[in-house]
Design a protein around this motif. Structure first.
Motif, PDB file in Angstrom:
ATOM      1  N   ASP A 143       0.846  -1.189   0.000  1.00 40.16           N
ATOM      2  CA  ASP A 143       0.000   0.000   0.000  1.00 40.16           C
ATOM      3  C   ASP A 143       0.884   1.243   0.000  1.00 40.16           C
ATOM      4  O   ASP A 143       1.788   1.374   0.826  1.00 40.16           O
ATOM      5  CB  ASP A 143      -0.916   0.007   1.212  1.00 40.16           C
ATOM      6  N   ILE A 144       0.586   2.179  -0.905  1.00 43.13           N
ATOM      7  CA  ILE A 144       1.420   3.383  -1.048  1.00 43.13           C
ATOM      8  C   ILE A 144       0.737   4.614  -0.465  1.00 43.13           C
ATOM      9  O   ILE A 144       1.325   5.348   0.327  1.00 43.13           O
ATOM     10  CB  ILE A 144       1.748   3.628  -2.531  1.00 43.13           C
ATOM     11  N   VAL A 145      -0.527   4.863  -0.871  1.00 49.23           N
ATOM     12  CA  VAL A 145      -1.236   6.065  -0.427  1.00 49.23           C
ATOM     13  C   VAL A 145      -2.703   5.751  -0.171  1.00 49.23           C
ATOM     14  O   VAL A 145      -3.236   4.753  -0.653  1.00 49.23           O
ATOM     15  CB  VAL A 145      -1.150   7.202  -1.481  1.00 49.23           C
ATOM     16  N   ARG A 146      -3.342   6.647   0.596  1.00 48.14           N
ATOM     17  CA  ARG A 146      -4.793   6.636   0.750  1.00 48.14           C
ATOM     18  C   ARG A 146      -5.350   7.806  -0.045  1.00 48.14           C
ATOM     19  O   ARG A 146      -4.749   8.872  -0.097  1.00 48.14           O
ATOM     20  CB  ARG A 146      -5.193   6.792   2.221  1.00 48.14           C
ATOM     21  N   SER A 147      -6.517   7.592  -0.638  1.00 46.49           N
ATOM     22  CA  SER A 147      -7.126   8.634  -1.458  1.00 46.49           C
ATOM     23  C   SER A 147      -8.601   8.762  -1.123  1.00 46.49           C
ATOM     24  O   SER A 147      -9.269   7.766  -0.826  1.00 46.49           O
ATOM     25  CB  SER A 147      -6.952   8.290  -2.943  1.00 46.49           C
ATOM     26  N   GLN A 148      -9.125   9.992  -1.181  1.00 46.23           N
ATOM     27  CA  GLN A 148     -10.537  10.234  -0.927  1.00 46.23           C
ATOM     28  C   GLN A 148     -11.200  10.852  -2.152  1.00 46.23           C
ATOM     29  O   GLN A 148     -10.547  11.397  -3.036  1.00 46.23           O
ATOM     30  CB  GLN A 148     -10.719  11.141   0.295  1.00 46.23           C
ATOM     31  N   ILE A 149     -12.524  10.783  -2.170  1.00 45.02           N
ATOM     32  CA  ILE A 149     -13.304  11.308  -3.288  1.00 45.02           C
ATOM     33  C   ILE A 149     -13.739  12.735  -2.981  1.00 45.02           C
ATOM     34  O   ILE A 149     -14.189  13.047  -1.882  1.00 45.02           O
ATOM     35  CB  ILE A 149     -14.540  10.433  -3.537  1.00 45.02           C
ATOM     36  N   GLY A 150     -13.606  13.594  -3.973  1.00 46.48           N
ATOM     37  CA  GLY A 150     -14.031  14.978  -3.840  1.00 46.48           C
ATOM     38  C   GLY A 150     -14.867  15.404  -5.032  1.00 46.48           C
ATOM     39  O   GLY A 150     -15.179  14.593  -5.911  1.00 46.48           O
ATOM     40  N   ALA A 151     -15.248  16.688  -5.055  1.00 48.86           N
ATOM     41  CA  ALA A 151     -16.077  17.208  -6.135  1.00 48.86           C
ATOM     42  C   ALA A 151     -15.578  18.574  -6.563  1.00 48.86           C
ATOM     43  O   ALA A 151     -14.942  19.306  -5.787  1.00 48.86           O
ATOM     44  CB  ALA A 151     -17.537  17.289  -5.697  1.00 48.86           C
ATOM     45  N   ALA A 152     -15.866  18.929  -7.808  1.00 46.63           N
ATOM     46  CA  ALA A 152     -15.446  20.229  -8.343  1.00 46.63           C
ATOM     47  C   ALA A 152     -16.458  20.701  -9.378  1.00 46.63           C
ATOM     48  O   ALA A 152     -17.192  19.900  -9.976  1.00 46.63           O
ATOM     49  CB  ALA A 152     -14.061  20.128  -8.969  1.00 46.63           C
ATOM     50  N   VAL A 153     -16.472  22.009  -9.574  1.00 46.48           N
ATOM     51  CA  VAL A 153     -17.307  22.629 -10.608  1.00 46.48           C
ATOM     52  C   VAL A 153     -16.425  23.545 -11.443  1.00 46.48           C
ATOM     53  O   VAL A 153     -15.295  23.856 -11.066  1.00 46.48           O
ATOM     54  CB  VAL A 153     -18.470  23.447 -10.002  1.00 46.48           C
ATOM     55  N   ARG A 154     -16.943  23.970 -12.577  1.00 43.86           N
ATOM     56  CA  ARG A 154     -16.199  24.885 -13.439  1.00 43.86           C
ATOM     57  C   ARG A 154     -16.023  26.219 -12.732  1.00 43.86           C
ATOM     58  O   ARG A 154     -16.944  26.709 -12.068  1.00 43.86           O
ATOM     59  CB  ARG A 154     -16.964  25.082 -14.756  1.00 43.86           C
ATOM     60  N   LYS A 155     -14.830  26.791 -12.853  1.00 43.32           N
ATOM     61  CA  LYS A 155     -14.512  28.041 -12.157  1.00 43.32           C
ATOM     62  C   LYS A 155     -15.511  29.122 -12.560  1.00 43.32           C
ATOM     63  O   LYS A 155     -15.854  29.298 -13.730  1.00 43.32           O
ATOM     64  CB  LYS A 155     -13.086  28.491 -12.499  1.00 43.32           C
ATOM     65  N   GLY A 156     -15.988  29.846 -11.551  1.00 43.63           N
ATOM     66  CA  GLY A 156     -16.923  30.940 -11.785  1.00 43.63           C
ATOM     67  C   GLY A 156     -18.384  30.547 -11.726  1.00 43.63           C
ATOM     68  O   GLY A 156     -19.256  31.422 -11.734  1.00 43.63           O
TER      69      GLY A 156
END
Length: 267
Positions: free
Chosen positions: A107-120
């Motif tokens: 095992d190298i890293v742990r990762s989580q889920i996130g969210a994003a929208v277009r800037k502005g």
């Protein structure tokens, strides 16, 4: 290199000496890695190559799925690698299929889920489970990965939140590119993927991670490939990628380095 500023000169110098001593002959190391670890990988590999004299030949693809460039598809058509780095579920599937050296998972890293929208554009609320549900119901289009994070969202989270019927109309499963790219060009209103795959898009505003109650923390792990041509050099690359000296670089890409390390199986 500007991205090495967080590593002490002493730590990096010691790592260089270690690699120089252990890797006397240059080798071509063939590696395939999945998306979540890609940004960290691209920053670390040039340091390793400069320190060791080795060349790392890289390929990229989703941890799971049947897209032409996915890691399972690459193995299915006989592509050759020394080392593979992907989600824990994808790695265990390859291990069960006899593609990897038994006991070689690291095992190298742990990762989580996130969210994003277009800037502005407006930033919807995903800070609570109920807010996340309402955001998913209100969104005109929702992009998610065809790999590990998207599989969790579509098969577990959406049904759990009761939004599966709506997402059957507004959801977009993304193959062979990053969700951020789809959102950045306006083809989806909001996108969900591993944090490390979203935060580098300057065209996006990162909203945050999923609420803890519905978050999925995924390990991204490495395994030695059966029949590897350069197993010793590949192990040294992996030792470098998991060194405490490079942990800050990894954290800066939105990942959490794993402290526990077990030796790779001999080959």
């Amino acid at each position: 290199m500007r991205f090495i500023t967080s590593i002490t000169r002493r730590a990096l110098g010691g790592l260089v000496l270690l690699l120089a001593a252990q890797l006397a002959q240059a080798a071509d190391i063939r590696v395939v890695t999945s998306g979540a670890f890609t940004e960290a990988y691209k920053k670390l590999v040039p340091i390793f190559e400069e320190a060791s004299g080795h060349k790392v030949i890289s390929a990229y693809g989703a941890s799971i799925g049947n897209a032409p460039d996915s890691i399972p598809s690459r193995f299915a058509r006989g592509e050759k690698f020394d080392l593979v780095i992907l989600s824990e579920g994808g790695l265990e599937a390859l291990m069960s299929a006899g593609k990897l050296v038994p006991g070689s998972r690291l095992d190298i890293v742990r990762s989580q889920i996130g969210a994003a929208v277009r800037k502005g554009t407006p930033k919807p609320d995903i800070s609570t489970v109920e807010a996340l549900k309402q955001t998913l119901l209100a969104a005109k289009s929702v992009a998610y990965s065809a790999s590990a994070s998207g599989t969790y969202l579509s098969s577990e989270l959406f049904p759990k939140l009761g939004v599966q019927e709506q997402l059957a109309k507004t959801g977009k499963k993304i193959y062979s590119e990053r969700v951020g790219a789809v959102v950045a060009r306006g083809d989806a209103e909001i996108g969900f993927q591993q944090v490390s795959e979203l935060i580098y898009f300057k065209e996006l505003d990162f909203i945050g991670t999923l609420p803890d109650a519905v978050q999925q923390t995924i390990f991204f792990s490495a395994g030695m490939v059966e029949g590897a041509q350069e197993p010793q050099a590949a192990r040294q690359l992996l030792k470098f990628l998991t060194s405490p000296a490079v942990a800050d670089i990894v954290r800066a890409t939105g990942l959490d380095p794993v402290d526990h390390r077990a030796p790779l199986a001999a080959k």
